[in-house]
Scaffold this motif. Structure first.
Motif, mmCIF file in Angstrom:
data_model
loop_
_atom_site.group_PDB
_atom_site.id
_atom_site.type_symbol
_atom_site.label_atom_id
_atom_site.label_comp_id
_atom_site.label_asym_id
_atom_site.label_seq_id
_atom_site.Cartn_x
_atom_site.Cartn_y
_atom_site.Cartn_z
ATOM 1 N N LEU A 242 9.452 0.801 -4.791
ATOM 2 C CA LEU A 242 9.603 2.138 -5.383
ATOM 3 C C LEU A 242 8.321 2.587 -6.082
ATOM 4 O O LEU A 242 7.503 1.764 -6.513
ATOM 5 N N THR A 243 8.175 3.884 -6.219
ATOM 6 C CA THR A 243 7.042 4.460 -6.940
ATOM 7 C C THR A 243 7.440 4.721 -8.388
ATOM 8 O O THR A 243 8.508 5.283 -8.651
ATOM 9 N N ILE A 244 6.611 4.326 -9.322
ATOM 10 C CA ILE A 244 6.893 4.581 -10.737
ATOM 11 C C ILE A 244 6.506 6.018 -11.059
ATOM 12 O O ILE A 244 5.338 6.411 -10.960
ATOM 13 N N CYS A 245 7.488 6.813 -11.433
ATOM 14 C CA CYS A 245 7.277 8.232 -11.741
ATOM 15 C C CYS A 245 6.865 8.439 -13.195
ATOM 16 O O CYS A 245 6.137 9.384 -13.509
ATOM 17 N N ALA A 246 7.345 7.582 -14.071
ATOM 18 C CA ALA A 246 7.001 7.679 -15.493
ATOM 19 C C ALA A 246 7.078 6.288 -16.102
ATOM 20 O O ALA A 246 8.046 5.567 -15.878
ATOM 21 N N LYS A 247 6.049 5.925 -16.863
ATOM 22 C CA LYS A 247 5.972 4.595 -17.454
ATOM 23 C C LYS A 247 6.435 4.597 -18.907
ATOM 24 O O LYS A 247 6.313 5.600 -19.613
ATOM 25 N N ASN A 248 6.950 3.463 -19.326
ATOM 26 C CA ASN A 248 7.272 3.225 -20.754
ATOM 27 C C ASN A 248 8.101 4.356 -21.346
ATOM 28 O O ASN A 248 7.715 4.982 -22.342
ATOM 29 N N ILE A 249 9.257 4.609 -20.752
ATOM 30 C CA ILE A 249 10.077 5.734 -21.213
ATOM 31 C C ILE A 249 11.090 5.326 -22.274
ATOM 32 O O ILE A 249 11.913 6.134 -22.691
ATOM 33 N N GLU A 250 11.025 4.066 -22.730
ATOM 34 C CA GLU A 250 11.922 3.647 -23.809
ATOM 35 C C GLU A 250 11.587 4.422 -25.079
ATOM 36 O O GLU A 250 10.415 4.710 -25.369
ATOM 37 N N ASP A 251 12.615 4.782 -25.857
ATOM 38 C CA ASP A 251 12.417 5.582 -27.062
ATOM 39 C C ASP A 251 11.735 4.788 -28.170
ATOM 40 O O ASP A 251 11.031 5.357 -29.001
ATOM 41 N N ASP A 252 11.951 3.485 -28.209
ATOM 42 C CA ASP A 252 11.333 2.622 -29.213
ATOM 43 C C ASP A 252 10.238 1.806 -28.547
ATOM 44 O O ASP A 252 10.516 0.951 -27.706
#
Length: 356
Positions: A242-252
């Motif tokens: 898969l292609t990563i569309c957005a990295k590190n999207i965790e809120d914390d």
């Protein structure tokens, strides 16, 4: 090639030659030690002592994190020469649980992906595998209830812990988020990324959110649907293409999951340990205070206290507690002996080295 560059490369080659000799000498010594271990290959306390000492001696420029990664792999390769280990984890391939196994045991270890946390416990209890790795709590979303319930029931021992920084990524077959009609992920991952999803996917109310048993399973499902995305770790994207569309999207940004290593062995003191216990007391005023007071009296630090239904009687609870120190420490032993005389139930899950 300049003469200076050649000289630097020659120095590196010379160092590599010496490292090769030293690593093989270490492996030979590990083999000799293995003959005297009576069949026990994995010594968590010894490995913890080695890694702690190397961090203290590390002059840089490599960070302590890199030193731990490097020597974990060296230890893993040497350990495999004594007797190969098999470690069960919550699968499929590409989960954070698999990353936790590699972080603790290195890559020179056989692994077994299980369909559920229950299955991990069963594989260890039946001696199908040497150890199991199970998630027990997340810094954002709290305890993993199923693991706690099984710890209450099992005869297995906690042999170690792993703290894994968790970075969530949004991934899909392509990067056009306007085509996304559904998102797959584990319920905890959805909760960990809710703020980002609300901010960056304004049409979120029109997108179906589908819970899965694991993030890797979410990635697998997204890989089969061009209009789907998944929230998972980087390894899952690699495994399922898969292609990563957005990295590190965790809120914390400090989001961390703690895992436990479960097995059958008792672990000796490493000098920097934790002890995990489960206990309960009668439901009367002041009973919990009385139960915990020996920790203060014997100066035993407590890093975790969590209640969980006992599943025996309505509104009856047990308390999961992590304390600092080892059962071999006099103050810990005295505190637990006093608690044993006060508690209606006490189960010692094990003493083990604290996470590096």
């Amino acid at each position: 090639m300049t003469e200076q560059l050649k000289q630097l490369r020659d120095k590196i080659d010379s160092i590599d030659n010496e490292l090769l000799k030293l690593i093989n000498t270490r492996a030979e010594l590990a083999q000799q030690i293995g003959l005297q271990k009576n069949g026990v290959t994995y010594r968590p306390e010894r490995e913890s002592q080695v890694l702690t000492r190397l961090q203290q001696l590390n002059p840089g420029p490599l960070t302590n994190e890199r030193i731990i990664q490097l020597f974990t792999e060296i230890i893993s390769a040497c350990r495999a020469m004594e007797e190969p280990l098999t470690v069960a984890y919550l699968g499929p391939q590409g989960t954070f649980s698999e990353e936790a196994v590699t972080k603790r045991f290195g890559s020179t270890v056989a692994t077994l992906a299980c369909q559920s946390i229950d299955d991990v416990f069963r594989k260890v209890e039946s001696d199908t595998v040497s150890y199991g790795v199970v998630p027990v709590e997340n810094s954002t979303e709290g305890a993993v209830g199923r693991t706690m319930d099984l710890l209450l029931q099992t005869s297995l021992t906690v042999c170690g812990e792993i703290e894994l920084p968790v970075h969530q990524h949004l991934m899909a077959q392509q990067t056009d988020l306007t085509t996304i009609q559904k998102i797959y992920s584990h319920p905890q991952s959805f909760a960990q990324c809710l703020g980002w999803l609300n901010k960056h996917l304004p049409n979120l109310q029109d997108i179906s959110r589908i819970d899965t048993a694991s993030n890797a399973d979410a990635a697998r499902l997204a890989a089969a649907d061009k209009n789907a995305a998944a929230i998972a770790g980087k390894k899952a994207a690699d495994v399922f293409g898969l292609t990563i569309c957005a990295k590190n999207i965790e809120d914390d940004p400090n989001n961390t999951t703690r895992f436990l290593v479960i097995g059958t062995q008792q672990v000796s003191s490493s000098g920097r340990d934790k002890t995990s216990i489960i206990m309960s007391t009668s439901n009367r005023p002041g009973s919990i205070y009385e139960l915990l007071s020996p920790f203060a009296r014997y100066q035993v630090g407590m890093s975790r206290l969590e209640s969980r239904p006992s599943r025996k009687e309505l509104w009856e609870y047990v308390f999961f507690i992590d304390i600092e120190g080892h059962l071999e420490n006099e103050n810990v032993a005295k505190a637990l002996e006093e608690i044993r005389n006060k508690a209606t139930f006490l189960k010692i899950l094990g003493s083990y080295p604290a996470a590096q």
